[in-house]
Write a protein that holds these residues in place. Structure first.
Motif, PDB file in Angstrom:
ATOM      1  N   VAL A  17       9.684   7.791   6.279  1.00 47.73           N
ATOM      2  CA  VAL A  17      11.090   7.728   6.310  1.00 47.73           C
ATOM      3  C   VAL A  17      11.889   6.741   6.934  1.00 47.73           C
ATOM      4  O   VAL A  17      12.763   5.811   6.378  1.00 47.73           O
ATOM      5  N   ASN A  18      11.399   6.601   8.110  1.00 53.92           N
ATOM      6  CA  ASN A  18      12.150   5.271   9.057  1.00 53.92           C
ATOM      7  C   ASN A  18      11.879   3.704   8.296  1.00 53.92           C
ATOM      8  O   ASN A  18      12.731   3.147   8.223  1.00 53.92           O
ATOM      9  N   TRP A  19      10.575   3.646   7.828  1.00 53.06           N
ATOM     10  CA  TRP A  19      10.469   2.380   7.000  1.00 53.06           C
ATOM     11  C   TRP A  19      11.107   2.453   5.694  1.00 53.06           C
ATOM     12  O   TRP A  19      11.709   1.315   5.621  1.00 53.06           O
ATOM     13  N   CYS A  20      11.204   3.379   5.061  1.00 56.74           N
ATOM     14  CA  CYS A  20      11.905   3.381   3.778  1.00 56.74           C
ATOM     15  C   CYS A  20      13.589   3.365   3.946  1.00 56.74           C
ATOM     16  O   CYS A  20      14.076   2.664   3.241  1.00 56.74           O
ATOM     17  N   THR A  21      13.907   3.794   5.205  1.00 57.62           N
ATOM     18  CA  THR A  21      15.637   3.612   5.369  1.00 57.62           C
ATOM     19  C   THR A  21      15.694   2.086   5.845  1.00 57.62           C
ATOM     20  O   THR A  21      16.814   1.479   5.264  1.00 57.62           O
ATOM     21  N   VAL A  22      14.912   1.788   6.485  1.00 53.75           N
ATOM     22  CA  VAL A  22      15.016   0.099   7.038  1.00 53.75           C
ATOM     23  C   VAL A  22      14.929  -0.720   5.830  1.00 53.75           C
ATOM     24  O   VAL A  22      15.752  -1.599   5.356  1.00 53.75           O
ATOM     25  N   ILE A  23      14.007  -0.459   4.663  1.00 49.14           N
ATOM     26  CA  ILE A  23      14.012  -1.298   3.574  1.00 49.14           C
ATOM     27  C   ILE A  23      15.182  -1.182   2.582  1.00 49.14           C
ATOM     28  O   ILE A  23      15.675  -2.216   2.033  1.00 49.14           O
ATOM     29  N   SER A  24      15.399   0.106   2.460  1.00 50.44           N
ATOM     30  CA  SER A  24      16.763   0.468   1.410  1.00 50.44           C
ATOM     31  C   SER A  24      17.976  -0.318   2.121  1.00 50.44           C
ATOM     32  O   SER A  24      18.766  -0.935   1.328  1.00 50.44           O
ATOM     33  N   ALA A  25      18.260  -0.305   3.315  1.00 51.69           N
ATOM     34  CA  ALA A  25      19.172  -0.773   3.989  1.00 51.69           C
ATOM     35  C   ALA A  25      19.193  -2.275   3.924  1.00 51.69           C
ATOM     36  O   ALA A  25      20.389  -2.763   3.599  1.00 51.69           O
ATOM     37  N   LEU A  26      18.188  -2.846   4.183  1.00 46.47           N
ATOM     38  CA  LEU A  26      18.165  -4.433   4.005  1.00 46.47           C
ATOM     39  C   LEU A  26      18.402  -4.733   2.602  1.00 46.47           C
ATOM     40  O   LEU A  26      19.335  -5.836   2.425  1.00 46.47           O
ATOM     41  N   ASN A  27      17.921  -3.966   1.610  1.00 45.88           N
ATOM     42  CA  ASN A  27      18.215  -4.341   0.275  1.00 45.88           C
ATOM     43  C   ASN A  27      19.616  -4.379   0.014  1.00 45.88           C
ATOM     44  O   ASN A  27      20.422  -5.165  -0.846  1.00 45.88           O
ATOM     45  N   MET A  28      20.409  -3.170   0.263  1.00 44.91           N
ATOM     46  CA  MET A  28      21.808  -2.793   0.132  1.00 44.91           C
ATOM     47  C   MET A  28      22.675  -4.025   0.724  1.00 44.91           C
ATOM     48  O   MET A  28      23.388  -4.530   0.194  1.00 44.91           O
ATOM     49  N   ALA A  29      22.195  -4.522   2.127  1.00 46.72           N
ATOM     50  CA  ALA A  29      22.794  -5.555   2.779  1.00 46.72           C
ATOM     51  C   ALA A  29      22.647  -7.055   1.559  1.00 46.72           C
ATOM     52  O   ALA A  29      23.650  -7.616   1.395  1.00 46.72           O
ATOM     53  N   LEU A  30      21.304  -7.212   1.225  1.00 49.67           N
ATOM     54  CA  LEU A  30      21.223  -8.354   0.291  1.00 49.67           C
ATOM     55  C   LEU A  30      21.846  -8.194  -1.048  1.00 49.67           C
ATOM     56  O   LEU A  30      22.508  -9.193  -1.596  1.00 49.67           O
ATOM     57  N   PHE A  31      21.993  -7.087  -1.338  1.00 53.27           N
ATOM     58  CA  PHE A  31      22.715  -6.747  -2.662  1.00 53.27           C
ATOM     59  C   PHE A  31      24.633  -6.935  -2.263  1.00 53.27           C
ATOM     60  O   PHE A  31      25.008  -7.708  -3.310  1.00 53.27           O
ATOM     61  N   SER A  32      24.914  -6.637  -1.401  1.00 54.35           N
ATOM     62  CA  SER A  32      26.263  -7.075  -0.919  1.00 54.35           C
ATOM     63  C   SER A  32      26.494  -8.581  -0.802  1.00 54.35           C
ATOM     64  O   SER A  32      27.414  -8.979  -1.209  1.00 54.35           O
ATOM     65  N   ILE A  33      25.618  -9.100  -0.137  1.00 54.12           N
ATOM     66  CA  ILE A  33      25.769 -10.536  -0.079  1.00 54.12           C
ATOM     67  C   ILE A  33      25.850 -11.072  -1.259  1.00 54.12           C
ATOM     68  O   ILE A  33      26.419 -12.372  -1.656  1.00 54.12           O
ATOM     69  N   THR A  34      25.009 -10.715  -2.191  1.00 55.97           N
ATOM     70  CA  THR A  34      24.876 -11.572  -3.597  1.00 55.97           C
ATOM     71  C   THR A  34      26.178 -11.227  -4.255  1.00 55.97           C
ATOM     72  O   THR A  34      26.569 -12.006  -4.998  1.00 55.97           O
ATOM     73  N   ILE A  35      26.682  -9.908  -4.187  1.00 57.35           N
ATOM     74  CA  ILE A  35      27.856  -9.733  -5.101  1.00 57.35           C
ATOM     75  C   ILE A  35      29.071 -10.674  -4.347  1.00 57.35           C
ATOM     76  O   ILE A  35      29.947 -11.261  -5.029  1.00 57.35           O
ATOM     77  N   ALA A  36      28.983 -10.808  -3.056  1.00 50.56           N
ATOM     78  CA  ALA A  36      29.991 -11.785  -2.451  1.00 50.56           C
ATOM     79  C   ALA A  36      29.923 -13.234  -2.999  1.00 50.56           C
ATOM     80  O   ALA A  36      31.081 -13.836  -2.861  1.00 50.56           O
ATOM     81  N   ILE A  59      28.681 -13.918  -5.912  1.00 47.12           N
ATOM     82  CA  ILE A  59      29.079 -13.903  -7.332  1.00 47.12           C
ATOM     83  C   ILE A  59      30.559 -13.993  -7.260  1.00 47.12           C
ATOM     84  O   ILE A  59      31.110 -14.841  -8.187  1.00 47.12           O
ATOM     85  N   THR A  60      31.275 -13.313  -6.513  1.00 46.88           N
ATOM     86  CA  THR A  60      32.672 -13.486  -6.583  1.00 46.88           C
ATOM     87  C   THR A  60      33.285 -14.876  -6.269  1.00 46.88           C
ATOM     88  O   THR A  60      34.482 -15.314  -6.640  1.00 46.88           O
ATOM     89  N   GLN A  61      32.417 -15.656  -5.357  1.00 43.14           N
ATOM     90  CA  GLN A  61      32.823 -17.108  -5.237  1.00 43.14           C
ATOM     91  C   GLN A  61      32.374 -18.158  -6.272  1.00 43.14           C
ATOM     92  O   GLN A  61      33.126 -18.913  -6.538  1.00 43.14           O
ATOM     93  N   PHE A  62      31.179 -17.688  -6.838  1.00 38.84           N
ATOM     94  CA  PHE A  62      30.806 -18.796  -7.675  1.00 38.84           C
ATOM     95  C   PHE A  62      30.356 -18.396  -8.868  1.00 38.84           C
ATOM     96  O   PHE A  62      30.134 -19.274  -9.961  1.00 38.84           O
ATOM     97  N   GLY A  63      30.471 -17.225  -9.342  1.00 35.69           N
ATOM     98  CA  GLY A  63      30.391 -16.469 -10.788  1.00 35.69           C
ATOM     99  C   GLY A  63      28.913 -16.471 -10.955  1.00 35.69           C
ATOM    100  O   GLY A  63      28.110 -16.443 -10.231  1.00 35.69           O
ATOM    101  N   TRP A  64      29.016 -15.582 -12.234  1.00 36.84           N
ATOM    102  CA  TRP A  64      27.637 -14.944 -12.579  1.00 36.84           C
ATOM    103  C   TRP A  64      26.562 -16.272 -13.230  1.00 36.84           C
ATOM    104  O   TRP A  64      27.219 -17.243 -13.599  1.00 36.84           O
ATOM    105  N   ASN A  65      25.144 -15.783 -12.926  1.00 39.00           N
ATOM    106  CA  ASN A  65      24.347 -16.911 -13.605  1.00 39.00           C
ATOM    107  C   ASN A  65      23.054 -16.022 -13.602  1.00 39.00           C
ATOM    108  O   ASN A  65      22.994 -14.821 -12.852  1.00 39.00           O
ATOM    109  N   ALA A  66      21.930 -16.416 -14.262  1.00 39.02           N
ATOM    110  CA  ALA A  66      20.690 -15.774 -14.562  1.00 39.02           C
ATOM    111  C   ALA A  66      20.070 -15.298 -13.221  1.00 39.02           C
ATOM    112  O   ALA A  66      19.287 -14.277 -12.986  1.00 39.02           O
ATOM    113  N   ILE A  67      20.163 -16.262 -12.192  1.00 40.55           N
ATOM    114  CA  ILE A  67      19.552 -16.031 -11.005  1.00 40.55           C
ATOM    115  C   ILE A  67      19.956 -15.346 -10.267  1.00 40.55           C
ATOM    116  O   ILE A  67      19.388 -14.045  -9.718  1.00 40.55           O
TER     117      ILE A  67
END
Length: 666
Positions: A517-536, A538-546
């Motif tokens: 559970v500890n490791w799954c929580t860390v992995i999930s939180a890390l991916n949430m942060a990366l997802f949020s950074i990616t959305i940020a 996208i709002t600045q540079f727009g959508w693309n395939a990558i």
């Protein structure tokens, strides 16, 4: 050298956790006098601040339109998720310190210090900024006489500082500091008075405003908006800047008006984007979501209830009830005010600085601005009290644990309040209110609070799957019949296998399940942060395939670990309050908080680094060695505790012998 701190010692300090057992969970040097009503009033007062009189108008006009009602509803639901997590921890660990002590119990000392240190800054800045807002609102009622005098007397023309030293704010802060230091009971009484007055004004606004409600204000079409804006100009050839100033200050000059149709040029000259497309969702779905992010901050403040763990009567029950009730009251209030305001006046005509007084004036009820002003003063007063009350409690909790200087944990014998911590934090907030223009620092409040919310949600999830969860009082839990079997030795020594992610070998939590559970929580939180950074990005540079590929990867990386956690067996302890739907509710709470933190501007993170460097120096050169969880300090504490128990036993035995001798003589 005794002053040097080795890497091994720092590593041990990072991992060590606070031990809260049955003997210490109910101990407190503070006075337990706060009832459920006191806690609810504290939460409502801290959360339902002046934003209810201002924020609704600005969000409706510029971001969401009439759908601000839905934005507040979604924000309330996400805030309730945080509230539920705080409520469970209030039932588990009824100690002063809020998110600090919760993360200390489950995650570790270093993380707890970071949370506590950030919360101190958040509350100090919150108190200073609300104090300046209080002064500004009061000054507006007396025609800005204070501002005019101070600018003539001692204006400051220094970048980063305020226009003038706000001495009135300092006086207000110190008066309330003295009130809080005088006693919790007296503070609670004053807070309840202001909160009741604030609720009364809100009820007046809703009842009076609904008499002027018009459902058509939720259904304006774009054509009707255009027609209305152009009709406010009596002559098609009038300067369009004048028209815009009367409506939304967004008219620009046309290149040439000679020989052209006035209405056509007016349509070309006006920037229609701020008006949206009309209807209930004039700015679309993204406007609704953006408004939700802004409205979420309107519910920040209820966590001050969690700092009262050592001053609440029966905290295992009263803290959860206080949190849930205060959030429910605030949710209803925000929904009622936003609906009333947008039904009284079209969203594109709302005033962003004083929406309610202007709206009442437009419908012929200008006299209503006076009770609204009284309500704003009461709301700011309760917000200031709600920001100042938790400050010394966080400092006290960290000092009594040895992470801050011990003298800060001193409790006055008569008032039963942390006197030194109260006056020190109040003076700090008052000085900031005097000199600093806090507009650029307000976001720092959000980082500390959101980080605490995230850690509390994480801690709830981790504790549910620990075999040796934090002990609580016996009356606060019952073990289920199928979980009475002790953990077997072979379960403690089992090794990890990938199949255990979807098919655990035990029907109750074991150490290996806890690690999963500890490791799954860390992995999930890390991916949430990366997802949020990616959305940020996208709002600045727009959508693309990558970006799309990364979005899919991070979504799967966030969801898959949560699914694996959901398949693991949970602890069988029944608390007086438990978060439902674990791990879904804590996971959603984590995502919302992480997304909002990533959305904050980079300048906020830079300032946070400076504050954290100062905190790191204090922790490394003082907290690591003086922590109550340090092995050397725990040994001394255990010896003292054993000596105290022995002395108590001897005293009891002497009393018993004396009573026996007296009875024999009789």
């Amino acid at each position: 050298m005794t002053g040097c701190i080795g890497c091994a010692e720092i590593g041990q300090a990072v991992a060590r956790r606070k031990n809260v057992d049955e003997d210490t969970v109910g101990e407190s040097k503070l006075a337990r006098v706060l009832t459920v009503f006191d806690l609810t009033a504290l939460g409502v007062g801290a959360t339902l601040g002046a934003g209810v009189y201002i924020l609704t108008g600005s969000v409706a006009k510029e971001i969401s339109g009439p759908s601000v009602v839905i934005s507040f509803l979604i924000a309330a639901i996400t805030s309730i998720l945080s509230g539920l997590c705080y409520a469970e921890f209030g039932a588990r660990v009824p100690k002063a310190g809020s998110g600090y002590v919760y993360s200390y119990v489950t995650v570790g000392e270093c993380c707890a210090f970071v949370i506590g240190w950030n919360l101190i800054l958040s509350y100090v800045i919150g108190a200073a900024s609300v104090a300046r807002a209080w002064t500004g609102n009061f000054d507006a009622l007396i025609d800005n006489k204070i501002k005019t005098y101070m600018l003539e007397c001692c204006s400051m023309d220094v970048p980063g500082l305020a226009e003038y030293p706000d001495l009135f704010s300092f006086v207000i802060v110190m008066i309330l500091t003295a009130l809080i230091a005088f006693g919790v009971k007296e503070f609670a009484m004053v807070n309840k008075i202001f909160t009741v007055l604030n609720i009364g004004v809100i009820l007046f606004v809703v009842i009076a405003g609904m008499t002027q409600a018009d459902l058509h204000n939720w259904a304006w079409t774009f054509e009707e908006i255009q027609e209305y804006v152009l009709s406010t100009n009596s002559s098609p050839m009038t300067n369009f800047t004048t028209v815009a100033n009367e409506v939304l200050s967004n008219v620009t000059y046309a290149p040439s008006l000679n020989g052209t149709n006035g209405a056509t040029m007016a349509q070309l000259a006006i920037d229609w984007a701020p008006y949206g497309n009309g209807g209930f969702l004039p700015f679309g779905f993204f406007g609704l979501i953006s408004g939700t992010a802004t409205c979420f901050y309107a519910f920040v403040g209820f966590d001050c209830i969690a700092t009262t763990g050592e001053e609440a009567i029966n905290p295992q029950k009263s803290i959860p009830m206080g949190i849930v009730l205060s959030l429910a009251v605030c949710c209803v209030a925000y929904l009622a005010i936003s609906a009333t305001l947008t039904l009284m006046q079209p969203y594109f005509l709302l005033d962003t600085l004083a929406p309610l007084p202007v709206a009442f004036e437009k419908v012929g009820m200008a006299w209503a601005s006076y009770p609204v002003a009284v309500g704003a003063i009461c709301a700011l007063s309760t917000s200031l009290l709600g920001a100042m009350f938790p400050m010394p409690r966080i400092i006290y909790a960290m000092a009594i644990d040895g992470l801050l200087f011990k003298f800060l944990a001193k409790v006055h014998d008569r008032t039963k309040t942390p006197l030194i911590a109260t006056f020190l934090s109040g003076t700090f907030a008052g000085i900031m209110a005097i000199f600093f223009d806090l507009k650029e620092l307000v976001d720092l409040m959000s980082i500390g609070t959101l980080a605490a919310y995230t850690l509390v949600a994480t801690s709830v999830m981790l504790l549910r799957y620990q075999p040796d969860a934090v002990p609580v009082a016996e009356e606060d839990f019952d073990l289920k019949k199928d979980d009475l079997t002790p953990i077997r030795t072979e379960a403690r020594t089992e090794s990890f296998e990938f199949v255990m992610l979807v098919r655990p070998k035990s029907s109750f939590p074991t150490p290996i399940i806890s690690k999963i559970v500890n490791w799954c929580t860390v992995i999930s939180a890390l991916n949430m942060a990366l997802f949020s950074i990616t959305i940020a990005l996208i709002t600045q540079f727009g959508w693309n395939a990558i970006f799309i590929i990364f979005i899919v990867i991070f979504i799967l990386g966030s969801i898959a670990p949560i699914v694996a956690i959901a398949l693991q067996p949970q602890s069988g302890k029944e608390l007086s309050f438990s978060v439902p739907l674990v791990p879904l509710v804590p996971a959603l709470n984590m995502f919302v908080n992480i997304f909002l933190m990533v959305s904050l501007p980079p300048s906020t993170w830079y300032k946070m680094v400076i504050w954290m460097v100062l905190g790191a120096l204090i922790y490394l050169f003082y907290g690591v060695r003086h922590s109550e969880e340090h092995p050397a300090n725990k040994m001394v504490t255990n010896k003292n505790g054993a000596r105290d128990k022995e002395m108590q036993t001897m005293d009891n035995r002497a009393d018993a012998d004396g009573a026996l001798l007296e009875s024999e003589q009789v």
